[in-house]
Scaffold this active site. Structure first.
Site, PDB file in Angstrom:
ATOM      1  N   ARG B 223      41.155  12.955  -3.054  1.00 43.46           N
ATOM      2  CA  ARG B 223      41.435  13.011  -1.816  1.00 43.46           C
ATOM      3  C   ARG B 223      43.032  12.641  -1.345  1.00 43.46           C
ATOM      4  O   ARG B 223      43.579  11.950  -1.779  1.00 43.46           O
ATOM      5  CB  ARG B 223      41.207  11.591  -0.969  1.00 43.46           C
ATOM      6  CG  ARG B 223      40.836  10.367  -1.907  1.00 43.46           C
ATOM      7  CD  ARG B 223      40.130   8.993  -0.839  1.00 43.46           C
ATOM      8  NE  ARG B 223      40.431   9.212   0.953  1.00 43.46           N
ATOM      9  CZ  ARG B 223      40.785   8.613   1.720  1.00 43.46           C
ATOM     10  NH1 ARG B 223      41.964   7.190   0.952  1.00 43.46           N
ATOM     11  NH2 ARG B 223      41.597   7.924   2.929  1.00 43.46           N
ATOM     12  N   GLU B 265      49.379  10.011  -0.205  1.00 41.66           N
ATOM     13  CA  GLU B 265      48.656  10.053  -1.645  1.00 41.66           C
ATOM     14  C   GLU B 265      47.630  10.793  -1.905  1.00 41.66           C
ATOM     15  O   GLU B 265      47.130  10.673  -1.000  1.00 41.66           O
ATOM     16  CB  GLU B 265      48.707   8.290  -1.274  1.00 41.66           C
ATOM     17  CG  GLU B 265      49.423   6.911  -1.135  1.00 41.66           C
ATOM     18  CD  GLU B 265      48.672   6.054  -1.378  1.00 41.66           C
ATOM     19  OE1 GLU B 265      49.470   4.831  -0.843  1.00 41.66           O
ATOM     20  OE2 GLU B 265      47.656   5.951  -0.863  1.00 41.66           O
ATOM     21  N   LYS B 317      48.788   0.117   9.454  1.00 38.81           N
ATOM     22  CA  LYS B 317      49.468   0.539   8.461  1.00 38.81           C
ATOM     23  C   LYS B 317      51.179   0.347   8.859  1.00 38.81           C
ATOM     24  O   LYS B 317      52.165   0.898   7.940  1.00 38.81           O
ATOM     25  CB  LYS B 317      50.182   2.395   9.004  1.00 38.81           C
ATOM     26  CG  LYS B 317      48.183   2.807   7.782  1.00 38.81           C
ATOM     27  CD  LYS B 317      48.089   4.406   8.546  1.00 38.81           C
ATOM     28  CE  LYS B 317      47.013   4.599   8.446  1.00 38.81           C
ATOM     29  NZ  LYS B 317      47.483   5.471   6.821  1.00 38.81           N
TER      30      LYS B 317
END
Lengths: 317, 339
Positions: B223, B265, B317
């Site tokens: 993912r 990522e 974040k």
């Protein structure tokens, strides 16, 4: 899902009812490494219909030049084990899944008690190799009906030495779960594989003695049972199909050309779980995965082993 | 493949940059103009030539420089590699998976020869040749996960599966988005995801765990996840927050294009064979706003995603410079479709 193509390299009659099959990969390469307690699902083409049966790998995880499985011929079988016994020959080609482990040894256990009943011995043979290699403390308790049914006893004695204990019912030797489980040190895990009444009795004894739930492990593959036929509507694929009485719902879905997820095909792992949109009757749950609340809730079904008693069941697939 | 490796840094003078080819293959993570957590897991299968998922492990132009940065981080803080004793099988599983994949996929860079358990590993870009005995820790200069983890871009966490749960019981972590291995090692799935806002409430983690517990050998999954970073810095760890945290205050309308980076990522998960554990990879890709806006559709879309981002996600974040970035990106958004 990934598959391996193997061919049968050897077949051995182990007891009157048990045959052992050795598989090697078709391309001659090593098979994938695996962990003790793993199983593979064999795809068997029986009269043009694919049956998928799970069997524990009982060969050594340290040597993947070949895999070994043992199959007990089930009188009440829907055909898979009879087919293995009567139709599969040396040289037969079979497609199998990659190994899956739903019965692994806890790496944080201080001691492991392995309890096998009859053909339930199979997953422990690969586990013993891992336990020996990791120098982990364990005992194996193997119960079977009569001397001629004690499959692999010599091999087990060679592998386990004094750690193995045998209980032959015809000689009046009974495995007393209470006596065994009441004297174990803290941090012990217990693992059981065998006939359903034995598994249930062991679990009941462990719970009764106050064993933590997380230290009690069992492997119980349920074979799909026949039942009344019923209709299934797949809401997302917009397909309607009929599940005949001798076929599982998952098999009927696959035969309709729909790629449904699965792993164990024995009601244990949860991978094939489907959401039920509606059902104009009742669901007959046969799995060991859903909680009792989920079963009575009627919103989930494990199509690998469970059925419906209804005109039509609608699922999200 | 004829890969050349850039000489560049991820700290101090920050000379990192992407070539036009690297920008082209950047894994832009947004499929629509808004973003919310989801169980966006898909099979980790090989894709088009040149893409970041052409191979199981992506070795790109930043490989050598990233491995050098990793070595610096580990030298300064050896606790970036931690592993509990019961994970030794998983360490060897990981080493085998990486060596076999890399030597098969990049035969000009990596070579693995086996004579029984006597293995020889050659890593040409890093100038490493090691002969060792597979399964014998004493034959390697360090534990297997640290040894191979130093030679693969990204962070690698090994999960033990027990009690119907996953535990982060070993890892090499040098380029993390503000989480601490020393704190998280040994934690369960629920414990290490505890701080994530909203996703817990909407059940994302429960569903993902149920799926992953059945992850199958030979069928890895992946993912994308994302955050943003000031300067192309790999080591944004809590341990070194005093070094990089204040950089967030250095963003001005004039330097957004250079300083603000989107950090994507590629997360991969592999079932490990002998241990029945799992390998979780977090491979980061950095792109500056200047590089990103060379793709007009990305520029428009990122502008809209940031504008509509849930405040709790922005807070989690750490995007304290979000508004300056939105202003800067607005000049690339004419309101037309970003499809």
């Amino acid at each position: 899902m990934s598959h391996l193509n193997v061919k049968v390299a050897a077949i051995e009659q182990v007891t009157e009812h048990v045959k052992h099959f050795t598989f090697i990969s078709e391309n001659g390469e090593k098979l994938p490494a695996f962990s003790g307690g793993s199983h593979v699902v064999l795809a068997l083409n029986i009269n043009g219909r694919i049956h998928r049966n799970p069997y524990s790998l009982m060969s050594s995880p340290l040597n993947t030049e070949h895999y070994g499985v043992s199959v007990r011929k089930q009188e009440m079988s829907r055909g898979g084990s009879v087919f293995m016994h009567e139709q599969i020959k040396v040289g037969s080609r079979i497609q199998i899944t990659y190994p899956v482990n739903l019965f692994s040894i806890s790496k944080l256990s201080h001691k492991n008690i392995l309890i096998a009943g009859g053909i339930g011995i199979t997953p422990f043979l690969s586990q013993i190799v891992d336990l020996n290699r990791m120098d982990t403390e364990y005992e194996l308790h193997y119960a079977y009906r009569s001397p001629e049914h004690g499959a692999f006893r010599q091999q087990i004695e060679d592998m386990c030495g004094e750690r193995s204990h045998f209980y032959v019912a015809s000689d009046g030797q009974i495995l007393d779960f209470y006596a065994l489980l009441s004297k174990q040190p803290l941090g012990t895990h217990v693992y059981v594989c065998g006939p359903e009444p034995m598994v249930n009795a062991m679990i009941a004894a462990a719970r009764d003695l106050g064993w933590p739930e997380k230290h009690i492990h069992n492997e119980q593959f349920t074979a799909p049972q026949a039942g009344e036929s019923f209709k299934v509507k797949l809401a997302l694929s917009n397909i309607e199909l009929e599940v005949p009485s001798e076929m599982s719902m998952l098999e009927a879905i696959e035969e309709a050309g729909v790629d449904a997820p699965y792993l164990c095909r024995g009601g244990a792992c949860g991978r094939c779980e489907l959401d039920v949109v509606s059902c104009d009757g009742s669901i007959v749950h046969h799995d060991n995965y859903l909680t009792n609340a989920e079963k009575t809730g009627g919103k989930k079904i494990m199509p690998c082993v469970s059925r419906a008693k209804c005109q039509q069941i609608v699922v999200n697939l | 493949m004829n890969q050349t490796f850039k000489k560049e840094t991820f700290r101090d003078d920050y000379t990192f940059s992407n070539s036009p080819e690297a920008v082209k293959r950047f894994p832009f993570p947004f499929h629509e103009d808004e973003y919310m957590y989801s169980v966006n897991i898909e099979p980790h299968v090989k894709t088009a030539v040149g893409s970041i998922t052409e191979f199981t492990f992506d070795i790109d132009e930043h490989y050598v420089a990233e491995c050098e940065d990793k070595a610096i981080t580990l030298a300064n803080d050896p606790q970036r590699y931690l592993c509990l004793p019961h994970m030794m099988d998983a360490q060897w599983d990981t080493l085998e998976l990486m060596m076999e994949s890399m030597s098969n996929d990049y035969p000009e860079q990596f070579n693995l020869t086996k004579e029984g358990d006597n293995w020889t590993w050659v890593n040409k870009p890093l100038g490493i040749t090691t002969k060792f005995v597979f399964g014998d820790e004493s034959s390697l200069p360090m534990e297997p996960l640290e040894y191979i983890g130093r030679q693969v871009q990204g962070d690698w966490v090994m999960l033990d599966q027990r009690d119907n749960n996953l535990f982060a019981d070993g890892a090499i972590v040098t380029s993390q988005a503000d989480w601490s291995l020393a704190i998280d090692v040994g934690m369960s799935w629920q414990e290490w995801h505890g701080p994530v806002p909203i996703a817990n409430e909407i059940g994302v983690f429960d569903r993902a765990l149920k799926y992953l517990l059945n992850l199958q050998l030979g069928s890895p999954v992946r993912r994308l996840n994302w955050t943003m970073t000031i300067n192309p810095r790999l080591d944004t760890s809590p341990e070194n927050y005093p070094i990089w945290g204040p950089d967030r205050l250095s963003v001005t309308p004039e330097n957004v294009g250079d300083k603000v980076h989107l950090r994507v990522e590629l997360q991969t998960l592999f079932r490990l064979p002998r241990s029945n554990g799992m390998l979780f990879g977090v491979r980061g890709y950095l792109i500056s706003m200047n590089e990103l806006v060379t793709n007009p559709l990305w520029a428009k879309r990122l502008h809209r995603v940031l504008k509509g981002l849930h405040p709790e996600l922005a807070e989690y974040k750490g995007l304290s410079y979000k508004d300056i970035t939105i202003d800067w990106l607005s000049k690339y958004d004419d309101g037309t479709s970003s499809e």
